[in-house]
Design a protein around this motif. Structure first.
Motif, PDB file in Angstrom:
ATOM      1  N   PHE A 164      45.704  57.373  33.565  1.00  9.61           N
ATOM      2  CA  PHE A 164      47.146  57.325  33.806  1.00  9.61           C
ATOM      3  C   PHE A 164      47.638  55.890  34.035  1.00  9.61           C
ATOM      4  CE2 PHE A 164      44.945  58.476  37.746  1.00  9.61           C
ATOM      5  CZ  PHE A 164      45.359  57.480  38.613  1.00  9.61           C
ATOM      6  N   ALA A 165      46.892  54.921  33.518  1.00 10.84           N
ATOM      7  CA  ALA A 165      47.233  53.511  33.720  1.00 10.84           C
ATOM      8  C   ALA A 165      48.550  53.157  33.036  1.00 10.84           C
ATOM      9  CB  ALA A 165      46.117  52.624  33.200  1.00 10.84           C
ATOM     10  N   ARG A 166      49.250  52.199  33.635  1.00 12.06           N
ATOM     11  CA  ARG A 166      50.519  51.721  33.095  1.00 12.06           C
ATOM     12  C   ARG A 166      50.369  50.249  32.704  1.00 12.06           C
ATOM     13  NH1 ARG A 166      53.834  53.696  38.422  1.00 12.06           N
ATOM     14  NH2 ARG A 166      53.056  55.851  38.459  1.00 12.06           N
ATOM     15  N   PRO A 167      51.247  49.757  31.840  1.00 15.87           N
ATOM     16  CA  PRO A 167      51.231  48.323  31.526  1.00 15.87           C
ATOM     17  C   PRO A 167      51.375  47.492  32.795  1.00 15.87           C
ATOM     18  CG  PRO A 167      52.655  49.498  29.994  1.00 15.87           C
ATOM     19  CD  PRO A 167      52.268  50.489  31.058  1.00 15.87           C
ATOM     20  N   GLY A 168      50.628  46.400  32.848  1.00 16.33           N
ATOM     21  CA  GLY A 168      50.689  45.534  34.022  1.00 16.33           C
ATOM     22  C   GLY A 168      49.613  45.817  35.045  1.00 16.33           C
ATOM     23  N   TRP A 169      48.785  46.849  34.794  1.00 11.73           N
ATOM     24  CA  TRP A 169      47.664  47.128  35.687  1.00 11.73           C
ATOM     25  C   TRP A 169      46.415  46.447  35.137  1.00 11.73           C
ATOM     26  CZ3 TRP A 169      47.653  53.020  37.291  1.00 11.73           C
ATOM     27  CH2 TRP A 169      48.895  53.352  37.846  1.00 11.73           C
ATOM     28  N   HIS A 170      45.695  45.750  35.998  1.00 12.31           N
ATOM     29  CA  HIS A 170      44.507  45.012  35.570  1.00 12.31           C
ATOM     30  C   HIS A 170      43.322  45.280  36.502  1.00 12.31           C
ATOM     31  CE1 HIS A 170      47.612  42.736  33.425  1.00 12.31           C
ATOM     32  NE2 HIS A 170      46.650  42.279  32.647  1.00 12.31           N
ATOM     33  N   ALA A 171      42.144  45.374  35.905  1.00 12.49           N
ATOM     34  CA  ALA A 171      40.896  45.432  36.674  1.00 12.49           C
ATOM     35  C   ALA A 171      40.367  44.016  36.842  1.00 12.49           C
ATOM     36  CB  ALA A 171      39.864  46.286  35.947  1.00 12.49           C
ATOM     37  N   VAL A 172      39.863  43.722  38.044  1.00 16.11           N
ATOM     38  CA  VAL A 172      39.339  42.391  38.351  1.00 16.11           C
ATOM     39  C   VAL A 172      37.812  42.485  38.417  1.00 16.11           C
ATOM     40  CG1 VAL A 172      39.393  40.445  39.960  1.00 16.11           C
ATOM     41  CG2 VAL A 172      41.421  41.895  39.692  1.00 16.11           C
ATOM     42  N   PRO A 173      37.118  42.056  37.365  1.00 13.71           N
ATOM     43  CA  PRO A 173      35.647  42.165  37.364  1.00 13.71           C
ATOM     44  C   PRO A 173      34.991  41.010  38.110  1.00 13.71           C
ATOM     45  CG  PRO A 173      36.372  41.247  35.285  1.00 13.71           C
ATOM     46  CD  PRO A 173      37.620  41.506  36.095  1.00 13.71           C
ATOM     47  N   VAL A 174      33.889  41.300  38.771  1.00 16.76           N
ATOM     48  CA  VAL A 174      33.085  40.253  39.401  1.00 16.76           C
ATOM     49  C   VAL A 174      31.641  40.401  38.944  1.00 16.76           C
ATOM     50  CG1 VAL A 174      34.559  40.000  41.433  1.00 16.76           C
ATOM     51  CG2 VAL A 174      32.684  41.652  41.479  1.00 16.76           C
ATOM     52  N   ALA A 175      30.948  39.275  38.851  1.00 17.76           N
ATOM     53  CA  ALA A 175      29.544  39.281  38.426  1.00 17.76           C
ATOM     54  C   ALA A 175      28.717  38.502  39.435  1.00 17.76           C
ATOM     55  CB  ALA A 175      29.408  38.663  37.039  1.00 17.76           C
ATOM     56  N   ALA A 176      27.533  39.016  39.736  1.00 15.72           N
ATOM     57  CA  ALA A 176      26.652  38.371  40.709  1.00 15.72           C
ATOM     58  C   ALA A 176      25.933  37.191  40.082  1.00 15.72           C
ATOM     59  CB  ALA A 176      25.636  39.379  41.241  1.00 15.72           C
ATOM     60  N   ARG A 177      25.849  36.102  40.828  1.00 15.39           N
ATOM     61  CA  ARG A 177      25.116  34.909  40.394  1.00 15.39           C
ATOM     62  C   ARG A 177      24.118  34.542  41.475  1.00 15.39           C
ATOM     63  NH1 ARG A 177      30.595  31.525  38.722  1.00 15.39           N
ATOM     64  NH2 ARG A 177      31.174  32.810  36.904  1.00 15.39           N
ATOM     65  N   LEU A 178      22.863  34.442  41.083  1.00 15.07           N
ATOM     66  CA  LEU A 178      21.792  34.108  42.020  1.00 15.07           C
ATOM     67  C   LEU A 178      20.949  32.981  41.452  1.00 15.07           C
ATOM     68  CD1 LEU A 178      21.960  37.594  42.127  1.00 15.07           C
ATOM     69  CD2 LEU A 178      20.719  36.962  44.204  1.00 15.07           C
ATOM     70  N   PRO A 179      20.216  32.264  42.316  1.00 15.07           N
ATOM     71  CA  PRO A 179      19.369  31.172  41.817  1.00 15.07           C
ATOM     72  C   PRO A 179      18.300  31.680  40.866  1.00 15.07           C
ATOM     73  CG  PRO A 179      19.614  31.078  44.210  1.00 15.07           C
ATOM     74  CD  PRO A 179      20.172  32.388  43.784  1.00 15.07           C
ATOM     75  N   GLU A 180      17.915  30.852  39.917  1.00 13.91           N
ATOM     76  CA  GLU A 180      16.869  31.222  38.972  1.00 13.91           C
ATOM     77  C   GLU A 180      15.576  31.587  39.692  1.00 13.91           C
ATOM     78  OE1 GLU A 180      14.948  32.174  35.529  1.00 13.91           O
ATOM     79  OE2 GLU A 180      17.093  31.833  35.859  1.00 13.91           O
ATOM     80  N   ALA A 181      15.321  30.925  40.817  1.00 13.70           N
ATOM     81  CA  ALA A 181      14.093  31.214  41.566  1.00 13.70           C
ATOM     82  C   ALA A 181      14.073  32.653  42.075  1.00 13.70           C
ATOM     83  CB  ALA A 181      13.946  30.231  42.729  1.00 13.70           C
ATOM     84  N   PHE A 182      15.253  33.228  42.364  1.00 15.73           N
ATOM     85  CA  PHE A 182      15.297  34.632  42.788  1.00 15.73           C
ATOM     86  C   PHE A 182      14.781  35.540  41.677  1.00 15.73           C
ATOM     87  CE2 PHE A 182      17.516  38.689  42.461  1.00 15.73           C
ATOM     88  CZ  PHE A 182      17.141  39.289  43.651  1.00 15.73           C
ATOM     89  N   TRP A 183      15.249  35.284  40.455  1.00 14.72           N
ATOM     90  CA  TRP A 183      14.831  36.140  39.336  1.00 14.72           C
ATOM     91  C   TRP A 183      13.342  35.991  39.055  1.00 14.72           C
ATOM     92  CZ3 TRP A 183      18.205  39.599  38.996  1.00 14.72           C
ATOM     93  CH2 TRP A 183      19.565  39.315  39.134  1.00 14.72           C
ATOM     94  N   GLN A 184      12.819  34.788  39.205  1.00 17.22           N
ATOM     95  CA  GLN A 184      11.387  34.603  39.029  1.00 17.22           C
ATOM     96  C   GLN A 184      10.609  35.347  40.115  1.00 17.22           C
ATOM     97  OE1 GLN A 184      10.170  33.309  36.260  1.00 17.22           O
ATOM     98  NE2 GLN A 184      12.312  33.025  35.638  1.00 17.22           N
TER      99      GLN A 184
END
Length: 341
Positions: free
Chosen positions: A306-326
């Motif tokens: 039921f969205a109307r014009p002018g409605w927006h979703a605000v996406p966020v993405a997680a950023r972590l140090p490369e050492a965390f992923w390792q």
């Protein structure tokens, strides 16, 4: 439109005031139940089930939001990049029929599967299974061809055996007063954190790596992506709304975190806080003025119809140090290469 008074997080959890007597009286009973359950699993009176594939659990010790969903999405993306085929298991909190296991598909009604699993399915494209028995959900994902399972929440769901536990906490609220429910926000005693494989500190959008105060915590920052128009149209950067007033909608564990993020971007916020997992209806958006509406992605998946014009979703993405992923990948079993065809 005025909204009914919302059930709030008890102020005494985080403001340093003394919890009421009833909460202090119930906390030892809760602590006893938690301890008894832990002992039952440790002594084999209750048994954990293995899924047949590695399991990564992302959860927290504190009741309420801490940033688990962006981290789950980041973990899934990184695992896929490392050659894994991940699936996501979730309880599906807030869905209408919690007793029915279900595969989640993008575009599904959130009342069938829960808003967070729907967002994860939409954003990741990975298989998502909701089941209040997360061990059964993990087994279903493995049977469907996933070679690793990421569990959204479930740090306390000991029925599902896990290879890696990632604890997430909010940098501003931390553990509150450090007391167990209902006197404080803790689901388990503080010493439980030491059992977790990795600990992540959510610094939010404005945080920086230096804000992480403990050597055993990995800093996580949230980056804001292009705002997605719910009724179709061109995506816009958050900066496009700087200097404007907007209706800001948040039905999450801590709505103020979303409102503060918008204010920090120079946006004039008219806040509209709803209960976590709120089931939206068009009438909820009768605000009395025709300003742009900005909402979290978790809210947006429930409002697309039921969205109307002018409605927006605000996406966020997680950023972590490369050492965390390792560190994460280093704690997983070595992948067995597929036999050549």
């Amino acid at each position: 439109m005025s909204h009914p008074r919302l059930p709030q997080t008890p102020a005494w959890w985080f403001d340093g005031s003394t919890p009421p007597l009833w909460a202090r009286a119930l906390a030892p009973l809760y602590a006893g139940a938690v301890a008894l359950r832990r002992v039952a699993y440790r002594r084999g009176l209750l048994r954990s089930r293995r899924a047949g594939v590695p399991v990564v659990v992302v959860g927290n010790l504190v009741a309420g939001g801490s940033g688990k969903t962006p981290l789950v999405l980041a973990v899934v993306d990184r695992l896929r990049g490392a050659g894994w085929t991940p699936g996501i298991a979730s309880r599906g909190h807030g869905r209408r029929d919690a007793s029915t296991p279900r595969w989640v598909e993008a575009g599904m009604d959130a009342s069938l599967c829960g808003d967070e699993p729907l967002l994860i399915a939409h954003a990741s494209g990975a298989p998502v299974r909701v089941d209040r028995d997360r061990a059964a959900a993990a087994a279903a994902l493995a049977a469907a061809g996933c070679d690793i399972v990421v569990c959204d929440d479930g740090l306390q769901h000991y029925r599902l055996a896990r290879d890696v536990e990632i604890e997430v906490q909010d940098a501003r609220r931390r553990y509150g007063n450090g007391l167990l429910l209902p006197a404080g926000p803790l689901r388990e005693p503080l010493e439980r954190a030491a059992d977790c494989t990795l600990r992540v500190l959510n610094l939010g959008v404005a945080g920086n790596d230096a804000d992480a105060s403990c050597a055993d915590e990995w800093p996580m920052r949230l980056g804001v992506g292009a705002l997605r128009p719910l009724a179709g149209g061109r995506s816009l950067p958050l900066a496009a709304f700087a200097g404007q007033r907007v209706h800001a909608v948040a039905g999450i564990g801590e709505p103020e975190r979303f409102f503060s993020m918008l204010r920090d971007a120079g946006i004039g916020v008219v806040p509209h806080a709803f209960p976590d997992h709120h089931a939206y209806a068009p009438a909820d958006f009768e605000f009395g003025s025709q300003l742009p509406v900005l909402m979290t992605e978790k809210d947006a998946v429930k409002c697309a119809a039921f969205a109307r014009p002018g409605w927006h979703a605000v996406p966020v993405a997680a950023r972590l140090p490369e050492a965390f992923w390792q560190a994460l990948l280093g704690r997983l079993p070595t992948r067995v290469a597929e036999a050549p065809r």
